[in-house]
Design a protein around this motif. Structure first.
Motif, mmCIF file in Angstrom:
data_model
loop_
_atom_site.group_PDB
_atom_site.id
_atom_site.type_symbol
_atom_site.label_atom_id
_atom_site.label_comp_id
_atom_site.label_asym_id
_atom_site.label_seq_id
_atom_site.Cartn_x
_atom_site.Cartn_y
_atom_site.Cartn_z
ATOM 1 N N PHE A 110 0.809 -1.221 0.000
ATOM 2 C CA PHE A 110 0.000 0.000 0.000
ATOM 3 C C PHE A 110 0.842 1.271 0.000
ATOM 4 O O PHE A 110 0.313 2.373 0.066
ATOM 5 N N ASN A 111 2.144 1.102 -0.082
ATOM 6 C CA ASN A 111 3.022 2.261 -0.179
ATOM 7 C C ASN A 111 3.344 2.628 -1.625
ATOM 8 O O ASN A 111 4.181 3.488 -1.879
ATOM 9 N N LYS A 271 11.199 -0.461 5.198
ATOM 10 C CA LYS A 271 11.893 0.457 6.120
ATOM 11 C C LYS A 271 11.253 1.834 6.154
ATOM 12 O O LYS A 271 11.624 2.669 6.970
ATOM 13 N N GLY A 272 10.337 2.096 5.234
ATOM 14 C CA GLY A 272 9.679 3.399 5.250
ATOM 15 C C GLY A 272 10.106 4.276 4.097
ATOM 16 O O GLY A 272 9.721 5.435 4.011
ATOM 17 N N ASN A 273 10.905 3.733 3.184
ATOM 18 C CA ASN A 273 11.390 4.544 2.067
ATOM 19 C C ASN A 273 10.628 4.285 0.768
ATOM 20 O O ASN A 273 11.121 4.581 -0.312
ATOM 21 N N GLY A 274 9.422 3.729 0.890
ATOM 22 C CA GLY A 274 8.611 3.519 -0.304
ATOM 23 C C GLY A 274 8.036 4.847 -0.783
ATOM 24 O O GLY A 274 8.123 5.850 -0.083
ATOM 25 N N PRO A 275 7.429 4.835 -1.972
ATOM 26 C CA PRO A 275 6.932 6.086 -2.553
ATOM 27 C C PRO A 275 5.893 6.805 -1.679
ATOM 28 O O PRO A 275 5.822 8.027 -1.692
ATOM 29 N N ASN A 277 4.924 5.959 1.880
ATOM 30 C CA ASN A 277 4.841 5.639 3.312
ATOM 31 C C ASN A 277 4.374 6.829 4.154
ATOM 32 O O ASN A 277 3.426 6.728 4.940
ATOM 33 N N ALA A 278 5.060 7.954 3.990
ATOM 34 C CA ALA A 278 4.783 9.119 4.840
ATOM 35 C C ALA A 278 3.372 9.636 4.604
ATOM 36 O O ALA A 278 2.637 9.972 5.533
#
Lengths: 308, 120
Positions: A110-111, A271-275, A277-278
């Motif tokens: 979902f990222n 790790k949170g570096n997908g397109p 995530n934030a």
């Protein structure tokens, strides 16, 4: 005393019976189940966003009604699962807190962003198709409330996959530009869908214990292979090319061979570096905060009625 | 490195380094928990299907309709505050239900009736 309880628990698992909420269970089993169910619930909740993105821009009223129903189902799946997690002593508000602070995660799929309406179709076909491969065996999870939630979810996922495939068939009968959109969406979602099954078995050390406990029924690689075998003929029928030149039928194995997944990308997205995530977490946090006054007002109203 | 597996439905998530115990400071002003029971169709008993949170019983009923009957799964819904339920535990099965187990004469098969007696 614990030895007797543990033997009773082991025997229940051994006979393929279900563990129920007030049963004694090893603390490690309880924690593993909370983690599994909670992160599954978070995935459903965050999973509303990529497709919800297209509700206001659906190409017709029919597609819009279908998409709303689908996104509503994802919310429902999240709710069934939070409900199951609470039978183990988890607390729903706390779980939401753990999601928005990033202490607990959701599925990496979902990222990825949804760039065109064809993505709605491809998510139904590939992402929900992969989810079905994962979820059908979970209907036999040793933890009763989770297994029962999965039965409900699986019934509804079938609608999700079929609406996606039908949407894509419709686009493939359309213009060249529409066919190109379907191919582009397939190219972007194919590899992330294969990553949904997790790293290869030799990089998945907890699998063995989870299988012994009856909370995971097939290994990551086995599920991935099943998904490929199921999907290749569907892609042919649809008329799209899966972006893997190594896909070919292997007569000796009776299954399809396919190329290696880029696990470095997977690690980055996790790790949170997908397109996205934030963006996904920010949106969920905002919705939660914006709804706070409604939750508080409803409680105050109920307290007032209770005093009368 | 963190272990990941496809343990939940939508795929790979971390399986280590994930806290699960409730953090008391996070939990405040949450709506109470209600258990939901559905009568699937006329002629059947209500069956427990899950739970949900709501501010009051009316809201619990509406949420139960939206959550558990999106596809005609029920013709009647009960909602009960979870804290109002008193329950036995499955593990207490043997002692708690022993009074039923030792009264075999409550079952029709306890009684021997000749085969040629009709409609028995």
């Amino acid at each position: 005393m614990t030895a007797v309880l543990e033997e009773h628990f082991d025997a229940t698992i051994r006979h393929d019976r279900r563990i129920e909420p007030r049963d004694w269970m090893p603390d490690s089993y309880r924690k593993t189940m909370i983690r599994q169910i909670a992160q599954h619930a978070h995935s459903e909740i965050i999973g509303m966003q990529p497709e919800g993105n297209w509700i206001t821009r659906a190409p017709s009223l029919r597609r819009k009604a279908i998409l709303i129903a689908k996104v509503q189902d994802e919310a429902g799946h999240g709710m069934y699962l939070y409900s199951a997690a609470e039978t183990l002593g988890a607390d729903r508000a706390d779980l939401t807190g753990k999601l928005v602070t990033g202490a607990q995660k959701y599925s990496s799929i979902f990222n990825y962003p949804t760039l065109s309406y064809a993505d709605v179709g491809v998510i139904g076909w590939l992402v929900d198709g992969a989810a079905i491969c994962n979820q059908v065996p979970l209907c036999r999870s040793s933890y009763g409330p989770y297994a029962r939630a999965m039965v409900r979810i699986c019934k509804e996922e079938s609608f999700h996959q079929r609406q996606g495939y039908e949407l894509l068939m419709t686009m493939m009968r359309g213009t060249d530009a529409q066919r190109a959109m379907v191919q582009d969406a397939t190219d972007r979602f194919w590899w992330p869908s294969l990553m949904m099954f997790g790293p290869p078995d030799d990089r998945s050390p907890n699998t063995e214990r989870s299988m012994a406990w009856g909370i995971k029924r097939h290994t990551n690689d086995e599920l991935r292979q099943r998904f490929v075998d199921m999907t290749v003929p569907q892609a042919e029928k649809l008329g799209v090319t899966l972006p893997d030149p190594q896909i070919r039928w292997n007569d000796a194995r009776g299954r399809y061979d396919f190329g290696a997944v880029d696990w470095a990308e997977f690690d980055q997205v996790i790790k949170g570096n997908g397109p996205c995530n934030a963006q996904r977490i920010a949106h969920r946090t905002r919705a939660h905060q914006d709804g706070a006054w409604v939750r508080e007002a409803a409680l105050a109203h109920a307290a007032k009625l209770g005093q009368r | 490195m963190t272990d990941h597996t496809a343990e939940g439905g939508h795929g790979a998530v971390p399986t280590s380094g994930v806290p699960v115990e409730p953090d008391a400071t996070q939990v405040r002003g949450d709506w109470p928990l209600y258990e939901v029971f559905l009568r699937g169709k006329r002629g059947l008993n209500h069956v427990h299907v899950g739970s949900l949170h709501a501010a009051d019983p009316e809201m619990a009923l509406r949420h139960a309709r939206d959550l558990y009957t999106r596809r005609n799964e029920g013709v009647s819904i009960w909602v009960v505050k979870a804290s109002d339920i008193t329950a036995s535990s499955p593990d207490e099965k043997d002692p708690f239900f022993a009074p039923a187990a030792d009264k075999v004469y409550r079952h029709p098969t306890f009684y021997e009736i000749p085969d040629d007696v009709p409609h028995m």
